[in-house]
Write a protein that holds these residues in place. Structure first.
Motif, PDB file in Angstrom:
ATOM      1  N   LYS A 167      45.480  44.034  39.203  1.00  0.00           N
ATOM      2  CA  LYS A 167      44.147  43.498  39.474  1.00  0.00           C
ATOM      3  C   LYS A 167      44.195  42.074  40.035  1.00  0.00           C
ATOM      4  N   ILE A 168      45.285  41.368  39.735  1.00  0.00           N
ATOM      5  CA  ILE A 168      45.422  40.018  40.275  1.00  0.00           C
ATOM      6  C   ILE A 168      45.479  40.063  41.797  1.00  0.00           C
ATOM      7  N   ALA A 169      46.039  41.172  42.347  1.00  0.00           N
ATOM      8  CA  ALA A 169      46.117  41.310  43.803  1.00  0.00           C
ATOM      9  C   ALA A 169      44.732  41.451  44.428  1.00  0.00           C
ATOM     10  N   LEU A 170      43.757  41.878  43.625  1.00  0.00           N
ATOM     11  CA  LEU A 170      42.390  42.024  44.134  1.00  0.00           C
ATOM     12  C   LEU A 170      41.622  40.708  44.131  1.00  0.00           C
ATOM     13  N   ALA A 171      42.178  39.693  43.492  1.00  0.00           N
ATOM     14  CA  ALA A 171      41.452  38.428  43.335  1.00  0.00           C
ATOM     15  C   ALA A 171      40.996  37.829  44.671  1.00  0.00           C
ATOM     16  N   PRO A 172      41.872  37.744  45.704  1.00  0.00           N
ATOM     17  CA  PRO A 172      41.389  37.175  46.976  1.00  0.00           C
ATOM     18  C   PRO A 172      40.246  37.969  47.600  1.00  0.00           C
ATOM     19  N   VAL A 173      40.316  39.311  47.474  1.00  0.00           N
ATOM     20  CA  VAL A 173      39.250  40.151  48.037  1.00  0.00           C
ATOM     21  C   VAL A 173      37.951  39.937  47.278  1.00  0.00           C
ATOM     22  N   ILE A 174      38.040  39.902  45.952  1.00  0.00           N
ATOM     23  CA  ILE A 174      36.839  39.695  45.128  1.00  0.00           C
ATOM     24  C   ILE A 174      36.216  38.334  45.418  1.00  0.00           C
ATOM     25  N   LEU A 175      37.041  37.316  45.553  1.00  0.00           N
ATOM     26  CA  LEU A 175      36.514  35.983  45.868  1.00  0.00           C
ATOM     27  C   LEU A 175      35.878  35.960  47.254  1.00  0.00           C
ATOM     28  N   LEU A 176      36.425  36.734  48.183  1.00  0.00           N
ATOM     29  CA  LEU A 176      35.843  36.811  49.525  1.00  0.00           C
ATOM     30  C   LEU A 176      34.492  37.511  49.494  1.00  0.00           C
ATOM     31  N   VAL A 197      37.203  39.681  35.958  1.00  0.00           N
ATOM     32  CA  VAL A 197      37.427  40.048  34.554  1.00  0.00           C
ATOM     33  C   VAL A 197      36.991  41.486  34.300  1.00  0.00           C
ATOM     34  N   VAL A 198      35.847  41.875  34.866  1.00  0.00           N
ATOM     35  CA  VAL A 198      35.367  43.251  34.705  1.00  0.00           C
ATOM     36  C   VAL A 198      36.379  44.235  35.282  1.00  0.00           C
ATOM     37  N   SER A 199      36.936  43.911  36.449  1.00  0.00           N
ATOM     38  CA  SER A 199      37.916  44.808  37.076  1.00  0.00           C
ATOM     39  C   SER A 199      39.165  44.964  36.218  1.00  0.00           C
ATOM     40  N   MET A 200      39.488  43.967  35.428  1.00  0.00           N
ATOM     41  CA  MET A 200      40.691  44.020  34.598  1.00  0.00           C
ATOM     42  C   MET A 200      40.446  44.696  33.249  1.00  0.00           C
ATOM     43  N   THR A 201      39.201  44.780  32.829  1.00  0.00           N
ATOM     44  CA  THR A 201      38.908  45.335  31.501  1.00  0.00           C
ATOM     45  C   THR A 201      38.258  46.715  31.538  1.00  0.00           C
ATOM     46  N   ALA A 202      37.513  47.024  32.594  1.00  0.00           N
ATOM     47  CA  ALA A 202      36.739  48.262  32.614  1.00  0.00           C
ATOM     48  C   ALA A 202      37.625  49.502  32.625  1.00  0.00           C
ATOM     49  N   LEU A 203      38.658  49.508  33.472  1.00  0.00           N
ATOM     50  CA  LEU A 203      39.507  50.693  33.559  1.00  0.00           C
ATOM     51  C   LEU A 203      40.303  50.918  32.278  1.00  0.00           C
ATOM     52  N   ILE A 206      43.200  44.377  23.356  1.00  0.00           N
ATOM     53  CA  ILE A 206      43.944  44.286  24.617  1.00  0.00           C
ATOM     54  C   ILE A 206      43.088  43.622  25.682  1.00  0.00           C
ATOM     55  N   ASN A 207      41.825  44.014  25.740  1.00  0.00           N
ATOM     56  CA  ASN A 207      40.942  43.513  26.788  1.00  0.00           C
ATOM     57  C   ASN A 207      40.603  42.031  26.629  1.00  0.00           C
ATOM     58  N   ILE A 208      40.681  41.509  25.407  1.00  0.00           N
ATOM     59  CA  ILE A 208      40.465  40.072  25.213  1.00  0.00           C
ATOM     60  C   ILE A 208      41.490  39.276  26.010  1.00  0.00           C
ATOM     61  N   GLY A 209      42.757  39.699  25.916  1.00  0.00           N
ATOM     62  CA  GLY A 209      43.809  39.034  26.683  1.00  0.00           C
ATOM     63  C   GLY A 209      43.603  39.181  28.173  1.00  0.00           C
ATOM     64  N   PHE A 210      43.245  40.403  28.625  1.00  0.00           N
ATOM     65  CA  PHE A 210      42.999  40.622  30.050  1.00  0.00           C
ATOM     66  C   PHE A 210      41.817  39.787  30.548  1.00  0.00           C
ATOM     67  N   ALA A 211      40.807  39.629  29.704  1.00  0.00           N
ATOM     68  CA  ALA A 211      39.636  38.843  30.103  1.00  0.00           C
ATOM     69  C   ALA A 211      40.010  37.389  30.362  1.00  0.00           C
ATOM     70  N   VAL A 260      42.990  33.360  36.354  1.00  0.00           N
ATOM     71  CA  VAL A 260      43.489  33.659  37.705  1.00  0.00           C
ATOM     72  C   VAL A 260      42.424  33.333  38.748  1.00  0.00           C
ATOM     73  N   GLY A 261      41.181  33.701  38.457  1.00  0.00           N
ATOM     74  CA  GLY A 261      40.103  33.356  39.375  1.00  0.00           C
ATOM     75  C   GLY A 261      39.961  31.857  39.555  1.00  0.00           C
ATOM     76  N   GLU A 262      40.153  31.111  38.477  1.00  0.00           N
ATOM     77  CA  GLU A 262      40.071  29.646  38.557  1.00  0.00           C
ATOM     78  C   GLU A 262      41.280  29.056  39.273  1.00  0.00           C
ATOM     79  N   PHE A 263      42.429  29.710  39.152  1.00  0.00           N
ATOM     80  CA  PHE A 263      43.603  29.261  39.905  1.00  0.00           C
ATOM     81  C   PHE A 263      43.324  29.277  41.411  1.00  0.00           C
ATOM     82  N   ILE A 264      42.712  30.368  41.865  1.00  0.00           N
ATOM     83  CA  ILE A 264      42.539  30.569  43.304  1.00  0.00           C
ATOM     84  C   ILE A 264      41.457  29.661  43.865  1.00  0.00           C
ATOM     85  N   SER A 265      40.321  29.605  43.197  1.00  0.00           N
ATOM     86  CA  SER A 265      39.235  28.765  43.715  1.00  0.00           C
ATOM     87  C   SER A 265      38.242  28.451  42.606  1.00  0.00           C
TER      88      SER A 265
END
Length: 292
Positions: free
Chosen positions: A138-147, A160-166, A216-221, A227-232
């Motif tokens: 899901k980290i690979a999706l971060a640039p697309v989601i931010l775009l 965060v939703v993309s990392m926890t929902a599935l 598990i999802n707490i950690g992913f959240a 990660v989102g804050e790292f990028i922008s």
């Protein structure tokens, strides 16, 4: 010829008694600390010892302060950032993103996973797509989601939703699929409808697995938010850690990381409290002490 370790001999008997006494003493020591207070004391001592060794190693020159920082410097950075309010703002921003995304993602995923129980055809049709999506980091999706969603709060929550929902969807569906078949057959024989089976059997039997997925999802959240804050981002613990690392300020980096650890610790125990409230019977069944 008798062996020196013969239990029947006086020396062998004395050795056996001594071993039993040693084992008994060790067990008594473990039992003395096998309480909430005892475990807390041992954990606290371990943490204090770790930081003391770290500080001493830096002071003696065995550990590079430039590469790993030092506890006293971390504490000074923590005090400074707490006094000027920046750490509180960054922590609150990251915590809000993580909790909001966690709640939305976990609820959506759990509902969809349970709903898939209704139709085996739909479940089999969608399963390959779910597996394919889940295999993508899901980290690979971060640039697309931010775009797509911009650089504000919404993009972090969506990540965060993309990392926890599935994760929640797969866990809920598997729990529903593994629910008690005999109890379902009993309800069918008594004239129960599919809706009644779902609400009376599937949901209650799936709750332990769903709540276990919360941990598990707490950690992913938290990972998704950071990660989102790292990028922008202009705020958040991820922004703090990224900026500090780019300036080689390891003490500030550790401040951000330790605060994230503390957040995860508190949220994890919050899930424990929720589980004790919703599933009190599981706590009683899961803590059975086996005597040696």
């Amino acid at each position: 010829m008798s062996s020196a370790t013969d239990v029947g001999s006086p020396s062998g008997g004395n050795a056996a008694i001594a071993n039993r006494e040693k084992i008994s003493a060790a067990q008594r020591l473990i039992l003395a600390f096998d309480t909430h207070i005892g475990r807390t004391v041992l954990q606290t001592l371990a943490v204090v010892a770790f930081f003391l060794v770290w500080e001493f190693g830096v002071h003696m020159g065995w550990i590079s302060e430039f590469l790993v920082g030092k506890p006293s410097g971390i504490w000074l950075r923590f005090e400074t950032q707490m006094l000027d309010g920046s750490l509180i703002v960054d922590s609150g921003y990251t915590l809000y993103e993580a909790i909001l995304g966690f709640v939305v993602g976990t609820i959506i995923g759990s509902i969809l996973g349970l709903a898939m129980w209704y139709s085996v055809f739909v479940a089999r049709m969608t399963e390959p797509f779910i597996v394919a999506l889940n295999s993508v980091p899901k980290i690979a999706l971060a640039p697309v989601i931010l775009l797509w969603f911009g650089t504000g709060l919404l993009s972090k929550v969506v990540l965060v939703v993309s990392m926890t929902a599935l994760v929640a969807l797969i866990a809920a569906y598997q729990a529903a699929k593994d629910s008690d078949k005999d109890l379902q057959s009993l309800m069918i024989s008594m004239g129960g409808s599919k809706h009644q089976i779902f609400y009376s059997v599937i949901i209650p039997s799936s709750l332990p697995a769903i709540i276990a997925t919360f941990r598990i999802n707490i950690g992913f959240a938290l990972v998704g938010a950071v990660v989102g804050e790292f990028i922008s981002s202009k705020r958040g613990l991820g922004h703090l850690v990224y900026n500090a690392s780019s300036l080689y300020d390891l003490n500030s980096v550790w401040v951000g990381l330790f605060v994230l650890m503390f957040m995860g610790f508190v949220l994890y125990h919050g899930i424990d409290a929720l589980e004790r409230y919703l599933l009190p019977w599981k706590q009683d069944a899961g803590h059975v002490r086996i005597q040696a």
